[in-house]
Design an enzyme around this catalytic site. Structure first.
Site, PDB file in Angstrom:
ATOM      1  CB  CYS A 211      -0.941   0.013   1.197  1.00 29.45           C
ATOM      2  SG  CYS A 211      -2.316  -1.122   1.026  1.00 29.45           S
ATOM      3  CB  CYS A 400      11.940   7.798 -11.534  1.00 26.09           C
ATOM      4  SG  CYS A 400      13.093   6.691 -10.714  1.00 26.09           S
TER       5      CYS A 400
END
Ligand SMILES: [Zn+2]
Length: 442
Positions: A211, A400
């Site tokens: 998550c 990134c």
């Protein structure tokens, strides 16, 4: 598990009657023929262990406490951090940095002073799991990692405890009850399956995002956890049709529940006809990942530190753990493919001519970005490579979030004939620790 890590209240005496206040508190239950006085007394004498006091554990424990479940055990090693508050409704700003089990115990005792709350501030593992669950009637799996799930499963099968399982990811959740010692209500004479019957092998390490990596909508654990609490009450009361042998999934974006049949696997190594696992094994080795992710533990500490340091606000303090080049300790820097954020910063300051590309997704760019970087998500690179035509001989720097995707991006461009492509080590996550300290971490 040493005794000092567990705060177990003295064992309750069996409760055989309710006083006038309790009758008033529980009158909405007492009026239900399926619960009644007998059922409420059963709840009062029940012992339930909730493993994980986070997104799922919050609604589970709140509703079980409210319903009058007499003994609730909470197992969690974590402290409350600011990013928990998006979904972990047991906690508040005032509890940041405190042990979750201690904060939860206070909240649950405030909700219902009649109950006993046992605080188990431990990492559940093969050495303590049997001792931890042996005195409870029902175990609830509200964890978020594979080693703990297999560990809890095996211990529950071995000690014949129902395991009320829930999991959540992004917009989808699932729930079932694993209980190979109990009958599958849909198949009289047949017993229910366990977690290993459903997932005989753990996923490849790193193949399933958590998550923390993939995100989760904050309401979802409220929905799945509440369903888990409902299954717990049914099991204690012996009413309804428990979710044994049935897996129900919930898709939040479509408001759709779907139910699948699950059957016990007679060849299952733990609940099958000839079990080969008769005591807990080494689950970190079995799954190839640690129970406690060191990265997420470090993030929690950093979050708590920032929240405490700035009176609840994020503060800009440079990360003192970085080395002389601004890299985290132990970073395996690849000089052929990488460039440090400090080097990128000096090139930007010197107005050096190079192409700077951010290869994350647009939603990540919206959270935090570096001025001057052009957004080309890695997934879109094959379709958008024409936009880079004419830059084959220029210097290109890609970044990134933490350096993985940008390395893929750089390798792809080199294969396509681009001469000078580098990936920014550590991504914007490191940039926001070293060059722009206090910048968002996500
Ligand atoms: Zn099984």
């Amino acid at each position: 598990m040493s005794a000092t890590e567990c705060l177990t209240e003295s064992t309750r005496k069996p409760i055989t009657q309710l006083n006038a206040e309790q009758i008033n508190r529980y009158k909405r239950h007492l009026i239900l023929p399926e619960v009644g006085m007998e059922g409420q007394l059963r709840l009062a004498n029940a012992k339930v262990l909730c493993i994980g006091t986070g997104g799922l554990g919050s609604p589970i424990s709140l509703y079980l406490a409210a319903a009058g479940v007499g003994t609730i055990g909470l197992a969690d090693i974590d402290v409350v951090s600011p990013s928990n508050l998006q979904r972990q409704v047991l906690f508040g700003v005032s509890s940041i940095g405190e042990d979750k089990v201690a904060v939860a115990a206070r909240r649950l005792k405030d909700l219902n002073p009649d109950i006993t709350v046992n605080q188990h501030k431990v990492v559940v593992n093969s050495s303590n799991v049997l001792d931890l669950i042996k005195d409870y009637d029902v175990v609830i799996d509200g964890t978020d990692n594979f080693p703990t799930r297999y560990c809890v499963n095996d211990a529950c099968v071995i000690l014949k405890k129902p395991n009320v399982y829930g999991s959540i990811f992004r917009f989808e959740g699932m729930i079932t009850v694993f209980a190979p010692h109990l009958e599958n209500p849909d198949r009289p004479g047949e017993h229910g399956p366990c977690y290993r019957c459903m997932y005989p092998e753990p996923p490849d390490p790193g193949s399933v995002p958590s998550c923390a990596e993939g995100g989760v909508v904050g309401v979802l654990p409220g929905i799945i956890g509440t369903l888990q609490a409902n299954e717990v009450l049914k099991l204690i009361l012996g009413i309804g049709r428990p979710a044994i042998g049935r897996l129900t999934t919930f898709a939040a974006l479509d408001l759709e529940f779907r139910t699948f049949k699950l059957r016990r696997d007679p060849t299952c190594p733990v609940c099958g006809d000839h079990p080969t696992i008769t005591k807990p094994i080494d689950y970190e080795q079995f799954c190839g990942v640690p129970i406690l992710d060191p990265k997420s533990a470090a993030e929690t500490q950093a979050e708590v530190r920032r929240a405490k340091g700035g009176n609840g606000k994020l503060t800009a303090a440079p990360d003192p753990t970085l080395d002389a080049r601004g890299l985290p300790p132990g970073y395996a820097y690849n000089a052929e493919w990488e460039i440090t954020p400090r080097e990128v910063k000096s090139q930007l300051d010197a107005k050096k001519n190079f192409l700077f590309i951010d290869c994350r997704q647009a939603n990540e760019y919206a959270i935090t970005n570096i001025p001057g970087a052009q957004l080309i998500p890695l997934q879109q690179l094959p379709q958008r490579i024409s936009e880079l035509k004419g830059h084959e001989n220029e210097e290109i720097i890609v970044h990134c979030k933490s350096g993985g995707r940008s390395l893929q991006f750089a390798r792809f461009l080199k294969q396509q004939g681009f001469k000078d492509v580098k990936s920014m080590a550590g991504g914007i996550s490191l940039w926001n620790k070293d060059i722009n300290p206090g910048g968002p971490q996500y």
